[in-house]
Design an enzyme around this catalytic site. Structure first.
Site, PDB file in Angstrom:
ATOM      1  N   ASP A 427      63.427  21.718 -40.357  1.00  0.00           N
ATOM      2  CA  ASP A 427      61.980  21.697 -40.210  1.00  0.00           C
ATOM      3  C   ASP A 427      61.603  21.787 -38.731  1.00  0.00           C
ATOM      4  O   ASP A 427      62.459  21.638 -37.848  1.00  0.00           O
ATOM      5  CB  ASP A 427      61.440  20.396 -40.816  1.00  0.00           C
ATOM      6  N   GLU A 430      59.919  26.303 -35.547  1.00  0.00           N
ATOM      7  CA  GLU A 430      59.241  27.552 -35.152  1.00  0.00           C
ATOM      8  C   GLU A 430      59.592  28.002 -33.723  1.00  0.00           C
ATOM      9  O   GLU A 430      59.599  29.225 -33.505  1.00  0.00           O
ATOM     10  CB  GLU A 430      57.719  27.388 -35.293  1.00  0.00           C
ATOM     11  N   ASP A 503      53.342  23.974 -45.050  1.00  0.00           N
ATOM     12  CA  ASP A 503      52.427  22.869 -45.338  1.00  0.00           C
ATOM     13  C   ASP A 503      51.132  23.373 -45.951  1.00  0.00           C
ATOM     14  O   ASP A 503      50.112  23.562 -45.273  1.00  0.00           O
ATOM     15  CB  ASP A 503      52.134  22.089 -44.054  1.00  0.00           C
TER      16      ASP A 503
END
Length: 813
Positions: A427, A430, A503
C-alpha cells in the site's frame, strides 16, 4: 494540445552556400533560437539492421522494429541518438521468426509483415499503418515532434494521430470514467486518490496502453514511457488523438488486431501475464482498517464460521505493527502472532498483512539501521536522503529501482513467512507522502543502472516495490506460490501482483465505477483485480452492500474492505434478508472456483482477459462500444450487476447465439436486449449454450474437505462448443514443469442426442474419481448415456453411469 506544424512541402531543408560570409557577434546568445516544438522533416534514406529499420531527416532518426507479425515498435531520437534500450514493462523483447521486408517507391518507404504494413511517407515523415487489405488503421495527423526541456534536460515528446468520426477507445487501466474513452483527456501519474470521484484523474496506476476500434478493426498503442504522460482521445480536437510525455523517449508499439482480443493477447506477449496464484486467493477475503487486537480478529473469523459464510483470507492493516514500523508486531495487540496465525490457519484462514514503503527514521529500528548503513534509501540531487511523513512519522524510502535494494527488501519477508503469513498487501506505494503528495522531482533513482530522477521513476516505483515483494516471497516460500496485492503499478505489474481499485466510496455511483474499472483493468492487462466491496469510505446500507457482494462474486479478486471511521461491514452486519443473500452468492463464488481457476489459466498461458466487456464479444455492433454494465466472466458466463437502488428488473443485452438463464435454465436467443427480473436475491447471469461449467461442492474455505466428484453443468447446444477445465496442486509451481491437467470438452447436439468429448493434456492426476453430470436444455427425453470410448477401449452401446472422470473420451446422450 494545440499543434503548430510547418508546411514541410514549402520549407525544404536550408542549403548553406559555400561563399556565404561567416559573421562573428559580440553576444553569442543573440543567435540562440527560442525553445519551440520541432517536427520531423523529410526522410532522406533508410537503413536496415536485422529486424530494425532506421529512417533519418538528416538530424532526427526514427527506428522501426518488427517484433511479431502483429507488433511494430516505433522510436524517435530527436538528434539521432537513441536512449539505452531498457524497459520495466517489457522485460525481454523477444524476436520470433517473422517474415518482413522493406519496400520503397517514389512516395514512401514501407516495412511489411504478413499482417501489417508500416508506411513512412517521404514528403513529410508521416507514419501510418495498414492491414493486408489496405485498410488504414492508424495514421499520423502531424509528424512526431518534440520540445527541449530547459529545466530538466531531455525532451517533451509528442505523437498525434487522426481520429475517425466513429472511432472508439478503450483501456488505460483504472480510469474512473465511462468505459469508452472517446472525448476524454487523461493523465498517467500514480496518485493517492482517497475517496476519488467520477472523472477524477489521475488515480493509482499508470497503464499507457489503449485499444482503438474503428470500422470493425481494432489496434492497440502501447506508449512505453514512464514519465508523466497524457492521452487525448478527440477531446481538444475531435479529428485528432494524441499522446505525449514530460520526458523520456517517444517509443510506442503499434499492435494490430483485427479483433480486440488479438490486441490484448499481443499486449500480453510484450508485458507478460499474471502467474498462477494459490487457489485460496480466489476465495472470499475480509479486510478492515483495522482488525485489532487479536481478540477482534478471532471474533471476526468466528463470525464467518458461525454464520456458515465461506472465507479464506483475513487481513491485518497498519495497526498490527509496532508504531507502524514495517516487519514488526505490536505485542500489546498481538502478543504471540505465530500462535494466532497458526490457530487461524487451523480454522481455514490465510493471514495477509500490509506493508508500506515508508521506513521510520529510528536508529533503534533494525530495518532502518540496515537500510541506512547500506545506503538503500532514496536520495535527492544534493545527496541528502529523501524524507517525508507517512504513518510512522518521519520516514525514508527504499529505492526499489536498485536490484540490490529489491533483493534486500525481499529477504525481509523471511520473518513474516516464518510466522505463517500467507500473503502481502503493498500500500501507499504511488509513492504517497503526507502533505507533499509524493516525492520531489529531484529524487534520484538507480533505475537498474540506467539512472533517473523521480520524474522518470515515479510511475514504476510501486511496481518495483511489489516486484521485490513477490520475488522475495517466492524465494523464502520455496515452492509455494506467493499472494501479493498492490495499490500502485505500471504496465507489466501483472507479472507480480493482483490489484484493487483503491479507496472508493460506499455509493451506488462507485458500484457502477467499480464495474467499469475492473473491466477496463482486465482489457489493460491486469485481470486479477477487484474493488473494496461495500466502499472504503462512507456507509452503505444493506441493499448496496448486498448488490456489491453480488458483483464481487464475479470479480477475479473478491475482498470487502472499509475505513476505520465507518461501521463494520461483514456479510452478516446488516441482518436478514441480507445475510442469507450474501451467503448465497459467496457460496456461488466457491462453487465456481474451478471455472475461475480455468479462466485464470487461459489468461496465464494464452493471454486472454478474464473479464470481457460486450464490445470484445461483438465489436462490429456499434452500440456495444458504449455498453459498460454487462461483461462475460471468462467466455462462458455473462453477468449484468444491478447498479441502481430498488431495481426489480433491468434490461440486459445478450450477444448473438443461444444463452441459458442461470437461475431458471430457460434458453434465450441472443443478439438483442431483454428485460430480466432482479429481486434482491438475483442478478442477471446467463450461460452460453454448449458450455461445460465445472462446479465444486460448497466449502467454508478452499481445501476444507476432499473433493470426491466434480459436477459438470452441461448446457445443450445444436452446434459445437469447446470448454476447458484446468487442474493442478493449487499452491505449488509444479505447473511450470507440466504437472497440471488441461481438459478440453467438446459439446455438440442434434435434435435427438448430444455428444460430449473429453481430451486431456498434462501430467497431473486429480484426487477425485467421478464426474456428476447435470444436463440443461435437452430438447429430447433422456433415456440412456452411452460411452463410445471408455478407458481407452470401444465398448459399444452400454449404459455407464456412474463413471470415472478421467477415463472417458466420448459420450453420447
Amino acid at each position: 494540445m494545440e499543434e503548430n506544424i510547418p508546411n514541410t512541402e514549402l520549407l525544404p531543408n536550408k542549403i548553406v552556400e559555400e561563399d556565404e560570409p561567416f559573421h562573428h557577434v559580440n553576444n553569442p546568445a543573440a543567435d540562440i533560437k527560442p525553445v519551440m516544438k520541432k517536427y520531423l522533416g523529410v526522410p532522406n534514406h533508410a537503413e536496415q539492421n536485422k529486424n530494425k529499420f532506421f529512417f533519418s531527416d538528416g538530424d532526427a532518426k526514427v527506428e522501426i522494429t518488427v517484433v511479431t507479425d502483429q507488433i511494430i515498435r516505433v522510436r524517435l531520437a530527436p538528434h539521432g541518438v537513441f536512449l539505452d534500450e531498457f524497459s520495466y514493462a517489457v522485460p525481454e523483447l523477444k524476436h520470433k521468426e517473422v517474415s518482413f521486408k522493406l519496400l520503397e517507391n517514389e512516395y514512401e518507404f514501407c516495412v511489411s509483415t504478413p499482417a501489417v504494413n508500416c508506411h513512412i511517407r517521404k514528403k513529410d515523415f508521416f507514419i501510418s499503418f495498414s492491414d493486408q487489405n489496405d485498410n488504414i488503421t492508424s495514421a499520423d495527423a502531424v509528424p512526431m515532434h518534440w520540445e527541449e526541456n530547459i529545466k530538466f534536460g531531455g525532451y517533451y515528446v509528442f505523437c498525434t494521430k487522426t481520429c475517425q468520426p466513429e472511432e472508439s477507445f478503450f483501456g488505460l487501466g483504472d480510469k474512473p470514467t465511462e468505459f469508452n474513452l472517446r472525448g476524454k483527456r487523461l493523465k498517467n501519474w500514480n496518485t493517492d486518490a482517497y475517496s476519488f470521484a467520477w472523472n477524477q484523474d489521475p488515480l493509482y496506476r499508470s497503464i499507457p496502453f489503449y485499444i482503438s476500434l474503428n470500422d470493425d478493426i481494432a489496434h492497440g498503442i502501447f506508449f512505453d514511457n514512464t514519465f508523466k504522460s497524457q492521452f487525448d482521445f478527440g477531446a481538444e480536437d475531435k479529428t485528432k488523438t494524441s499522446f505525449w510525455a514530460d520526458g523520456g523517449e517517444l517509443q510506442y508499439y503499434y499492435i494490430h488486431g483485427p479483433h480486440m482480443m488479438d490486441v490484448v493477447k499481443s499486449y500480453h506477449i510484450l508485458t507478460g501475464t499474471h502467474p498462477m496464484p494459490p487457489l485460496w486467493a480466489f476465495g472470499y477475503h475480509q479486510c478492515r482498517w483495522s482488525y485489532y487486537p487479536e481478540a477482534k480478529v478471532k471474533k471476526i473469523t468466528k463470525g464467518f464460521r458461525e454464520n456458515k459464510i465461506p472465507c479464506d483470507g483475513i487481513y491485518l492493516d497498519i495497526d498490527y505493527m509496532d508504531g507502524y514500523r514495517c516487519f514488526t508486531w505490536n505485542r500489546k495487540y498481538f502478543p504471540d502472532p505465530k500462535r494466532m496465525i497458526s490457530e487461524l490457519a487451523a480454522d481455514g484462514f490465510k493471514t495477509v498483512v500490509i506493508i508500506d514503503p515508508g521506513i521510520r527514521v529510528d536508529d533503534n529500528y533494525e530495518v532502518f539501521k540496515e537500510g541506512k548503513k547500506n545506503r538503500y534509501f532514496c536520495r535527492r540531487s544534493d545527496d541528502y536522503f529523501m524524507e517525508g511523513h507517512v504513518w510512522p512519522g518521519r520516514c525514508q524510502f527504499p529505492d526499489f529501482t536498485n536490484p540490490e535494494v529489491r533483493k534486500w527488501w525481499g529477504s525481509l519477508f523471511d520473518g513474516l513467512v516464518e510466522l505463517g503469513v500467507a500473503g502481502v498487501w503493498n500500500d501507499m506505494n504511488e509513492p504517497a507522502v503526507f502533505g507533499a503528495g509524493t516525492f520531489p522531482d529531484d529524487v534520484r533513482h538507480n533505475y537498474d543502472g540506467y539512472r533517473g530522477s523521480h520524474r522518470k521513476a515515479h510511475n514504476i516505483y510501486g511496481m518495483q516495490m511489489v516486484r521485490s515483494t513477490y520475488e522475495g516471497l517466492r524465494s523464502v516460500m520455496k515452492n509455494k506460490r506467493p499472494f501479493t496485492i498492490t495499490r500502485a503499478g505500471y504496465s507489466g505489474v501483472q507479472r507480480f501482483s493482483s490489484v484493487w481499485t483503491g479507496d472508493n466510496v460506499a455509493s451506488w455511483e462507485h458500484l457502477k465505477l467499480g464495474n467499469i474499472q475492473c473491466q477496463r483493468l482486465s482489457v489493460s492487462g491486469i485481470s486479477f483485480c477487484g474493488t473494496d466491496i461495500g466502499g472504503f469510505s462512507g456507509e452503505p446500507d444493506g441493499e448496496l452492500f448486498t448488490r456489491w457482494i453480488q458483483m464481487g462474486t464475479f470479480s477475479p479478486f473478491m475482498r470487502a474492505h472499509s475505513a476505520g471511521d465507518t461501521k463494520e461491514r461483514e456479510p452478516w452486519s446488516f441482518g436478514e434478508p441480507f445475510t442469507a443473500i450474501n451467503r448465497k452468492f459467496i457460496e456461488l463464488r466457491y462453487k465456481l472456483i474451478p471455472y475461475l481457476y480455468s479462466a485464470f489459466w487461459e489468461h496465464h498461458r494464452y493471454g486472454f482477459p478474464i473479464l470481457r466487456p460486450l464490445v470484445m464479444q461483438e465489436q462490429e455492433v456499434l452500440s456495444n462500444h458504449f455498453r459498460q454494465d454487462e461483461f462475460t466472466y471468462g467466455d462462458k458466463i455473462l453477468v449484468c450487476p444491478v447498479l441502481e437502488p430498488g431495481q426489480t428488473n433491468r434490461n440486459v443485452y445478450l450477444p448473438k447465439g443461444k444463452w441459458y438463464n442461470f437461475w431458471t435454465n430457460e434458453m434465450v436467443e441472443g443478439g438483442k436486449e431483454i428485460n430480466v427480473l432482479t429481486p434482491l436475491d438475483i442478478i442477471p447471469i446467463f450461460v452460453k449454450a454448449g458450455s461445460v461449467i465445472p462446479e465444486y461442492p460448497v466449502m467454508q474455505y478452499v481445501g476444507e474437505k476432499a473433493i470426491e466428484e466434480v459436477i459438470l453443468n452441461i448446457y445443450y447446444s445444436n452446434y459445437e462448443v469447446n470448454s476447458f477445465l484446468f487442474e493442478d496442486y493449487g499452491e505449488t509451481f509444479a505447473y511450470e514443469q507440466d504437472i497440471y491437467l488441461e481438459k478440453k470438452f467438446v459439446v455438440n447436439g442434434h435434435p435427438k442426442g448430444m455428444t460430449i468429448e473429453q481430451s486431456m493434456e498434462g501430467l497431473y492426476t486429480p484426487r477425485y474419481d467421478a464426474y456428476h453430470f447435470k444436463l440443461m436444455g435437452l430438447p429430447f427425453k433422456t433415456y440412456k448415456i452411452f460411452a463410445l470410448e471408455y478407458e481407452n477401449r470401444i465398448i459399444g452401446i452400454a449404459p455407464i453411469y456412474p463413471f470415472k472422470a478421467g477415463a472417458f473420451k466420448r459420450f453420447f446422450i
